[in-house]
Motif scaffolding. Structure first.
Motif: not given
Length: 389
Positions: A99, A103, A122, A126, A128
């Motif tokens: 993660r 990020e 993850a 997150a 994204t």
């Protein structure tokens, strides 16, 4: 024009000078050799012992479009230091900081289904998509997915995760096993298999930003392997991947690190005097001994005992006897340099000093290990000034 060193009024007993001008020059030379492919500056293992953050910044300034690390912790440290752009890290283990990497916008390598499962989980947390490079094992036998059914499954599942918005397949890649041995048959075989595995993935809908397999030796000698990106590690630091490929200067490269120390003691001893542990060296006659305050705790190889070369007062001398943890001795043959005289262990060779390759031969290893093993208690002094004369 700057020169930086640790803030201290006391001169260091030893130092590793890191020539940032040489590093930038090497980046530009390697970019020219890459013939249009992007260049990744590999700064794993603290930039092969040279200092990751400072070297990464210099490489980016000289036009490196990517940075490469082995571990996610190395990659995250670069981001925390403010390094921009693309960073790829490839040595993942279960439970890694997926993660955090996602990020931070770090590209991650995936070699198997367990890794794809962890990175997609993850990415959900997150919120994204993860930037993912699928790695193919084309013959090195380390990380990477095997061709055939394993690759087919990994590609299919990665495409499914991409359709779900959890990943972006940004790269397809592999790594050579024997590119430092010109003409080795495995290199052509790996290159052919890589082309096949890339074609398979692309035929099924993978549209990577970069395809890459070329390491330093392939960057220097195998233009057909350059694809979209070359990954330069040891060559970035001005060291040839192997003597068989050629000397650094043949490719416009200059060694970046100079390891030196100040002699701590000079003394007269009689014939028959034992030197260092085990008395593997006995003086052949009355002579002088010089004490160099570097040892295997600093990265001087024990296996170079009795063989490692050092430049003192313009002359080559050899380690006498066994390298100890913190120091080694040279037999000066009657010369009497002043205490504090510089002893150059290795450097570019401009002043007649030994090179990392000379030490590799003396220790029966490779120059990669010589520079990478220089320990943390040897301060790095960053020199950023043009050479003259």
């Amino acid at each position: 024009m700057t020169q930086t060193s640790p803030a201290s009024a006391t001169p260091p007993r030893a130092r590793a000078e890191i020539d940032l001008v040489a590093l930038r020059t090497n980046v530009r030379a390697l970019r020219a050799l890459a013939r249009g492919a992007q260049l990744m500056a590999v700064v794993k293992a603290d930039a092969y012992g040279h200092g990751a953050v400072r070297c990464a910044r210099a490489a980016v300034e000289a036009g490196a479009g990517w940075l490469g690390t082995a571990t996610p912790e190395e990659a995250l440290a670069l981001r925390e230091a403010g390094l921009p752009g693309r960073i790829l890290c490839w040595l993942w283990t279960p439970g890694g900081p997926w993660r955090g990497a996602i990020e931070a916008g770090i590209d991650v390598s995936v070699s198997g289904m367990w890794a794809l499962a962890e990175v997609t989980a993850a990415a959900r947390v997150a919120g994204t998509p993860a930037r993912v490079h699928l790695k193919a094992d084309t013959g090195l036998g380390r990380s990477g997915c095997q061709p055939g059914a394993g690759w087919a499954e990994l590609v299919a599942q990665a495409l499914r995760a991409e359709a779900d918005g959890l990943v972006r397949i940004t790269g397809l890649w592999s790594h050579f096993a024997c590119a430092e041995e010109p003409g080795h048959p495995s290199t052509a075989a790996q290159l052919a298999l890589f082309r096949e595995m890339v074609a398979y993935a692309e035929e099924r809908g993978v549209h990577p930003e970069v395809r890459h397999i070329a390491n330093s030796p392939a960057t220097l000698t195998l233009p057909e392997a350059h694809f979209d990106l070359v990954r330069t590690g040891i060559a970035l630091y001005g060291i040839s991947p192997s003597p068989g490929i050629g000397a650094p200067g043949e490719f416009g490269l200059r060694p970046v690190m100079t390891l030196a120390a100040n002699i701590a003691l000079v003394k007269h001893v009689p014939e028959g005097h034992g030197v260092s542990y085990g008395h593997r060296h006995i003086t052949a006659g009355e002579t002088t001994l010089g004490l160099v305050p570097l040892g295997y705790a600093d990265g001087v190889p024990l296996h170079a005992s009795g063989a490692g070369p050092v430049l003192i007062g313009g002359k080559w001398h050899t380690v006498a006897g066994r390298v100890a943890m913190d120091q080694f001795v040279v037999d000066l043959g009657g010369d009497e340099p002043a205490v504090g005289t510089e002893a150059i262990v290795f450097g570019p060779g401009d002043r007649g000093e030994p090179t990392a390759e000379d030490w590799a031969r003396a220790a029966g290893t490779i120059a990669y290990e010589i520079v990478t093993r220089i320990g943390g208690r040897v301060p790095r002094v960053y020199v950023d000034t043009e050479h003259t004369g």
